[in-house]
Each structure stands twice: as structure tokens, then as C-alpha cells.
Design an enzyme around this catalytic site. Structure first.
Site, PDB file in Angstrom:
ATOM      1  N   HIS A   1     -12.877  -6.637 -33.246  1.00  0.00           N
ATOM      2  CA  HIS A   1     -12.056  -6.473 -32.041  1.00  0.00           C
ATOM      3  C   HIS A   1     -10.898  -5.491 -32.292  1.00  0.00           C
ATOM      4  O   HIS A   1     -11.012  -4.626 -33.146  1.00  0.00           O
ATOM      5  CB  HIS A   1     -11.581  -7.833 -31.541  1.00  0.00           C
ATOM      6  CG  HIS A   1     -12.729  -8.792 -31.380  1.00  0.00           C
ATOM      7  ND1 HIS A   1     -13.582  -8.782 -30.305  1.00  0.00           N
ATOM      8  CD2 HIS A   1     -13.187  -9.778 -32.209  1.00  0.00           C
ATOM      9  CE1 HIS A   1     -14.515  -9.708 -30.448  1.00  0.00           C
ATOM     10  NE2 HIS A   1     -14.294 -10.330 -31.599  1.00  0.00           N
TER      11      HIS A   1
ATOM     12  N   GLU B   1      -7.685 -13.250 -32.342  1.00  0.00           N
ATOM     13  CA  GLU B   1      -8.640 -12.951 -33.407  1.00  0.00           C
ATOM     14  C   GLU B   1      -8.405 -11.577 -34.016  1.00  0.00           C
ATOM     15  O   GLU B   1      -8.504 -11.393 -35.232  1.00  0.00           O
ATOM     16  CB  GLU B   1     -10.064 -13.035 -32.848  1.00  0.00           C
ATOM     17  CG  GLU B   1     -11.150 -12.732 -33.863  1.00  0.00           C
ATOM     18  CD  GLU B   1     -12.547 -12.787 -33.269  1.00  0.00           C
ATOM     19  OE1 GLU B   1     -13.515 -12.619 -34.027  1.00  0.00           O
ATOM     20  OE2 GLU B   1     -12.660 -12.996 -32.037  1.00  0.00           O
TER      21      GLU B   1
ATOM     22  N   HIS C   1     -14.651 -11.792 -38.661  1.00  0.00           N
ATOM     23  CA  HIS C   1     -14.381 -12.376 -37.342  1.00  0.00           C
ATOM     24  C   HIS C   1     -13.822 -13.786 -37.476  1.00  0.00           C
ATOM     25  O   HIS C   1     -13.829 -14.387 -38.559  1.00  0.00           O
ATOM     26  CB  HIS C   1     -15.673 -12.427 -36.515  1.00  0.00           C
ATOM     27  CG  HIS C   1     -16.096 -11.107 -35.988  1.00  0.00           C
ATOM     28  ND1 HIS C   1     -15.890 -10.704 -34.685  1.00  0.00           N
ATOM     29  CD2 HIS C   1     -16.714 -10.069 -36.600  1.00  0.00           C
ATOM     30  CE1 HIS C   1     -16.366  -9.487 -34.514  1.00  0.00           C
ATOM     31  NE2 HIS C   1     -16.879  -9.080 -35.669  1.00  0.00           N
TER      32      HIS C   1
ATOM     33  N   GLU D   1     -17.666 -15.500 -39.857  1.00  0.00           N
ATOM     34  CA  GLU D   1     -16.842 -16.172 -38.837  1.00  0.00           C
ATOM     35  C   GLU D   1     -15.948 -17.168 -39.557  1.00  0.00           C
ATOM     36  O   GLU D   1     -16.386 -18.242 -39.974  1.00  0.00           O
ATOM     37  CB  GLU D   1     -17.716 -16.884 -37.812  1.00  0.00           C
ATOM     38  CG  GLU D   1     -18.539 -15.957 -36.928  1.00  0.00           C
ATOM     39  CD  GLU D   1     -17.764 -15.427 -35.734  1.00  0.00           C
ATOM     40  OE1 GLU D   1     -16.529 -15.644 -35.683  1.00  0.00           O
ATOM     41  OE2 GLU D   1     -18.384 -14.807 -34.855  1.00  0.00           O
TER      42      GLU D   1
END
Length: 269
Positions: A9, A23, A78, A144
């Protein structure tokens, strides 16, 4: 070894959000720590970040850049979000790959190292058709690192010491998977002794975290280590650990020039 390191992102895309966190900020911080450790401590590693600031970049731009550069490995960082109750760590390779593929072998090594110290429950090794896994021409993995909308996971994400541990776990996996060699080994470092650079000790964890953030603004990664002295808890800011004292002294000089004149070195045998 050429590593394309992708903090997920950024810019106008905050990614998952929860508990006052975004995030994009967590992933950038972890990725910068991974790069810092690799570049500082290991030989023959070239690391390129998809972004080094809070900037926007499309998924296509990221994979095109990695492919054009000829990266050996694509690692995307992430954080997760779901329903506020889900917790833990998981990672992904592309859904078309077999469990005996080289990419799966790399992922097995990284997964084992990352879960050792990240204080998160292990949600397992998974597969998905994510763009960065599908369109990258080299082996690729997406990690993640906790659920940002879960209070317990988010509390960990807030602390620099946790983000440093997560970064170190990724590094440990990369070192094993790609057989990376420490720089100190070139100079006959004493593997039985570590020289740690201490940038302050505090009774208040908040003050220690402030010191970490101040050092980060000067380009120096550090983390908070807790210890008990005579029954009293202290929070110590560590800015590196080295097997060769001369490397620790170089780091100490950097820390002092960053405005911490009382920094010092301790040795652990």
C-alpha cells in the site's frame, strides 16, 4: 542476491486500518528495518524497496520494476484485517505453485523463522492469486503480519521492538534460504561475543519509544529491550549488535552524532 522488498500500500492507499493504525505505515517501517539489517550486516545483498516513503505505487509498477531489475526474490510485507477477532500471522505464495516448488521451499524456510519470535499465532502457509505473486517472474512471497483491527495484534504493531523482531525474523529466513554471509565473518569476528550499542536506558517505556523514534528520524534503526535490575524494570534502547567491536564502535559514533552523547557499548559473552 537481489531482493525486491515491497511494503504494501502507501500514499492514497492506506491499506487495512484499525485501532488508530494504518497498514501502509506498519509495512513501510518493517520493510525499512529488513533492508537496514541486510545491508548493514550481510555481504552481497542488494535491496530495492518498492517505496521508501508514504507514496503511491500501483501493483503493476511494483512487479514491472522487480522484473526489469532482475530480482532474485520478491518479498511483499502486509498486515491483515477481518472482523476484529481474527489474530495471527500467515504467508502466501501463488496458488498455481506446487508444494515442492522452489518458491514453496523458500517460503517454508521464511515461515519457520518468522513465527519463532513474532509473538503471533500461526495461521499457516497459504496460497492465493495475488497480483504480486502472479506477475513477478521470480520466486515471491507475501507475509501478513498480524491483524490491525484486532486489539492484541495492534498493540504489538505499535511497538518498535516488535516491528524490529518481525524484521529480524524475515531476515533470518532470507539468510537461511539464500545462504547469506555476515560481513563480520570476513574480518574474523568473534562469534562467541556480541557488542551491543545502547542508546539509552529508561524507567518509562514511553520515553524509550520516543528515543527509538528520534533515532529513526536520523536513519538509525533501534528497538526497546526490557530487563530487570534489582527488581526494577528498565527499558533499554538497543541500536545494533555486532560480533566485531570495530563495527559496534562505528555504529556508536553514528548514534552519538545523532544527538545521543551518552550512548555506550556493552559486550555479551
Amino acid at each position: 542476491m537481489k531482493l525486491y522488498l515491497d511494503p504494501g500500500h502507501g500514499g492514497n492507499d492506506p491499506g487495512a486500518q484499525g485501532n488508530g493504525l494504518s497498514e501502509k505505515n506498519i509495512t513501510l517501517d518493517i520493510a525499512q528495518r529488513i533492508r537496514s539489517i541486510l545491508v548493514s550486516d550481510y555481504r552481497n545483498v542488494d535491496v530495492r524497496l518498492s517505496r521508501s516513503s508514504d507514496s503511491s505505487k500501483s501493483l503493476q509498477q511494483r512487479t514491472n520494476e522487480a522484473n526489469d531489475w532482475g530480482a532474485d526474490y520478491f518479498l511483499s510485507i502486509h498486515c491483515n484485517a477481518f472482523n476484529g477477532n481474527a489474530r495471527g500471522y500467515e504467508d502466501y505464495i501463488h496458488s498455481n505453485l506446487s508444494n515442492s516448488s522452489k518458491t514453496a521451499e523458500y517460503r517454508n524456510v521464511l515461515h519457520a523463522e518468522i513465527i519463532k519470535d513474532n509473538q503471533l499465532s500461526n495461521r499457516g502457509k497459504k496460497k492465493a492469486n495475488f497480483h504480486v505473486l502472479r506477475e513477478s517472474t521470480m520466486s515471491a512471497m507475501l507475509s501478513e503480519n498480524g491483524f490491525i483491527d484486532n486489539q492484541q495484534d495492534a498493540a504489538l504493531m505499535r511497538t518498535a521492538s516488535w516491528r524490529q523482531r518481525v524484521a529480524q525474523g524475515h531476515v533470518n529466513g532470507l539468510v537461511k534460504a539464500f545462504n547469506l554471509q555476515r560481513k563480520e565473518e570476513d574480518n574474523g569476528g568473534d562469534n562467541d561475543q556480541l557488542f551491543k550499542v545502547i542508546a539509552g536506558s529508561f524507567k518509562s517505556k514511553a520515553n524509550a519509544e520516543q528515543r527509538v523514534e528520534a533515532l529513526k528520524k536520523k536513519g538509525i534503526n533501534s528497538y526497546v529491550d526490557s530487563l530487570t535490575i534489582s527488581g526494577v524494570p528498565w527499558f533499554r534502547v538497543q541500536a545494533g549488535a555486532f560480533s566485531k567491536r570495530s563495527n559496534a564502535e562505528n555504529q556508536l559514533n553514528r548514534v552519538k552524532k545523532a544527538g545521543i552523547p551518552d550512548a555506550y557499548i556493552i559486550s555479551d559473552s
